[in-house]
Design an enzyme around this catalytic site. Sequence first.
Site, PDB file in Angstrom:
ATOM      1  N   SER A  37       0.795  -1.236   0.000  1.00 47.99           N
ATOM      2  CA  SER A  37       0.000   0.000   0.000  1.00 47.99           C
ATOM      3  C   SER A  37       0.823   1.280   0.000  1.00 47.99           C
ATOM      4  O   SER A  37       0.260   2.360  -0.195  1.00 47.99           O
ATOM      5  CB  SER A  37      -0.957   0.006   1.194  1.00 47.99           C
ATOM      6  OG  SER A  37      -2.055  -0.843   0.953  1.00 47.99           O
TER       7      SER A  37
ATOM      8  N   LYS B  33       0.393   3.374  -2.994  1.00 49.86           N
ATOM      9  CA  LYS B  33      -0.749   4.278  -3.158  1.00 49.86           C
ATOM     10  C   LYS B  33      -0.320   5.741  -3.154  1.00 49.86           C
ATOM     11  O   LYS B  33      -1.039   6.597  -3.681  1.00 49.86           O
ATOM     12  CB  LYS B  33      -1.783   4.002  -2.066  1.00 49.86           C
ATOM     13  CG  LYS B  33      -2.410   2.617  -2.182  1.00 49.86           C
ATOM     14  CD  LYS B  33      -3.249   2.266  -0.966  1.00 49.86           C
ATOM     15  CE  LYS B  33      -3.772   0.828  -1.063  1.00 49.86           C
ATOM     16  NZ  LYS B  33      -4.506   0.419   0.143  1.00 49.86           N
TER      17      LYS B  33
ATOM     18  N   TYR C  35      -3.941  -2.706 -10.112  1.00 47.00           N
ATOM     19  CA  TYR C  35      -3.759  -2.420  -8.680  1.00 47.00           C
ATOM     20  C   TYR C  35      -2.860  -3.470  -8.024  1.00 47.00           C
ATOM     21  O   TYR C  35      -1.931  -3.138  -7.280  1.00 47.00           O
ATOM     22  CB  TYR C  35      -5.125  -2.370  -8.001  1.00 47.00           C
ATOM     23  CG  TYR C  35      -5.067  -2.293  -6.506  1.00 47.00           C
ATOM     24  CD1 TYR C  35      -4.527  -1.185  -5.855  1.00 47.00           C
ATOM     25  CD2 TYR C  35      -5.548  -3.348  -5.720  1.00 47.00           C
ATOM     26  CE1 TYR C  35      -4.465  -1.132  -4.465  1.00 47.00           C
ATOM     27  CE2 TYR C  35      -5.497  -3.294  -4.349  1.00 47.00           C
ATOM     28  CZ  TYR C  35      -4.953  -2.181  -3.721  1.00 47.00           C
ATOM     29  OH  TYR C  35      -4.892  -2.140  -2.349  1.00 47.00           O
TER      30      TYR C  35
ATOM     31  N   TYR D 180      -4.168   3.493   7.834  1.00 47.20           N
ATOM     32  CA  TYR D 180      -5.474   2.873   7.976  1.00 47.20           C
ATOM     33  C   TYR D 180      -6.174   3.339   9.250  1.00 47.20           C
ATOM     34  O   TYR D 180      -6.114   4.509   9.598  1.00 47.20           O
ATOM     35  CB  TYR D 180      -5.350   1.344   7.904  1.00 47.20           C
ATOM     36  CG  TYR D 180      -4.524   0.882   6.735  1.00 47.20           C
ATOM     37  CD1 TYR D 180      -4.892   1.207   5.433  1.00 47.20           C
ATOM     38  CD2 TYR D 180      -3.362   0.147   6.918  1.00 47.20           C
ATOM     39  CE1 TYR D 180      -4.136   0.799   4.348  1.00 47.20           C
ATOM     40  CE2 TYR D 180      -2.603  -0.276   5.835  1.00 47.20           C
ATOM     41  CZ  TYR D 180      -2.990   0.062   4.559  1.00 47.20           C
ATOM     42  OH  TYR D 180      -2.242  -0.334   3.499  1.00 47.20           O
TER      43      TYR D 180
ATOM     44  N   VAL E  66       1.347  -3.615   3.974  1.00 48.53           N
ATOM     45  CA  VAL E  66       1.353  -4.901   4.671  1.00 48.53           C
ATOM     46  C   VAL E  66       2.574  -5.747   4.328  1.00 48.53           C
ATOM     47  O   VAL E  66       2.741  -6.840   4.875  1.00 48.53           O
ATOM     48  CB  VAL E  66       0.054  -5.697   4.422  1.00 48.53           C
ATOM     49  CG1 VAL E  66      -1.146  -4.944   4.971  1.00 48.53           C
ATOM     50  CG2 VAL E  66      -0.119  -6.018   2.939  1.00 48.53           C
TER      51      VAL E  66
END
Length: 313
Positions: free
Chosen positions: A70, A73, A197, A249, A267
């Site tokens: 992530s 992103k 993705y 998160y 992660v």
Amino acid sequence: MFQPPDPVRFQEILDDIVDRMRFETERGAAASYIPELADVSLNRCGIAVAPLGGPVLSSGDSAVPFSIQSISKIFSLVLALGHVGAALWQRVGREPSGDPFNSIVQLEFERGKPRNPFINPGAIVVSDIITLKSREAAENHPVLQLCQDLADDHTIYVNENVFQSEVATGDRNRALAYFMLAEGNIECDVRQVTESYFRQCSIEMSCQQLALATRFLAAGGNDKGASRFGVTPERARRINSLMMTCGCYDASGEVAFRVGLPCKSGVGGGIVAIVPGIASLAAWSPGLDEKGNSVLALRAIEELTRRLGWSVF
């Protein structure tokens, strides 16, 4: 204005932090739901700092590539903003979610508009925009190209085994995409969008490479590599603010409390942090807490910022 110590003292601090992390008994657990990430040794730990105008300083396993997941992103958000600018916020929100990164509950309540671009459904919408605008072949993935350009390192690559593992276990992300498609917030083919993705999440980088690739955010967007993709000082501030409020998160508030810097986790065990006007940081250790953030990487960054007095507050 907080300042970095001299390089010799800085290196001593980094080495001391990594040495201390090696003796920590609480290490979390690897991301077992992605099989290719499940077997990475929890004993790995590295940290790197890229000061503005200076060489990268690092310690531990800082040159070992790992799956950025992530953290990618950040880079996909840069590309999407470069394509559509503020129109992005008509499709993705800018609020903390308070829910797990792959939750569908809030998405259903809010009719297919994700809370922010750093949770999975938000990143899938961002990927939809990139897919629509770029039409690049998989081997020339635009997020990979951006990472290579920002780090000035074209050895950065996509781990095909991780990618295949993501595809094989990605039903929940496909479900999120199909739900948003039903709500009119996905325009391209769901398979194509989700595989794009998955591919960006499967990029592998080291702490050293990540620190270099995110240094443009510490420089306030004043970086020739980033400016080619539409990054301005204002846009860099916006990305930093989203990292502060949404980057880890549903633990983003806790991380802001402990670290006091914009952060983004993945992660794969990596965490990047931005010290505006000073440096970018990257730390890695594969063991995660229950919120999906690396136990030791977060602890290492927290210790470094405490010792150096780095905080935006």
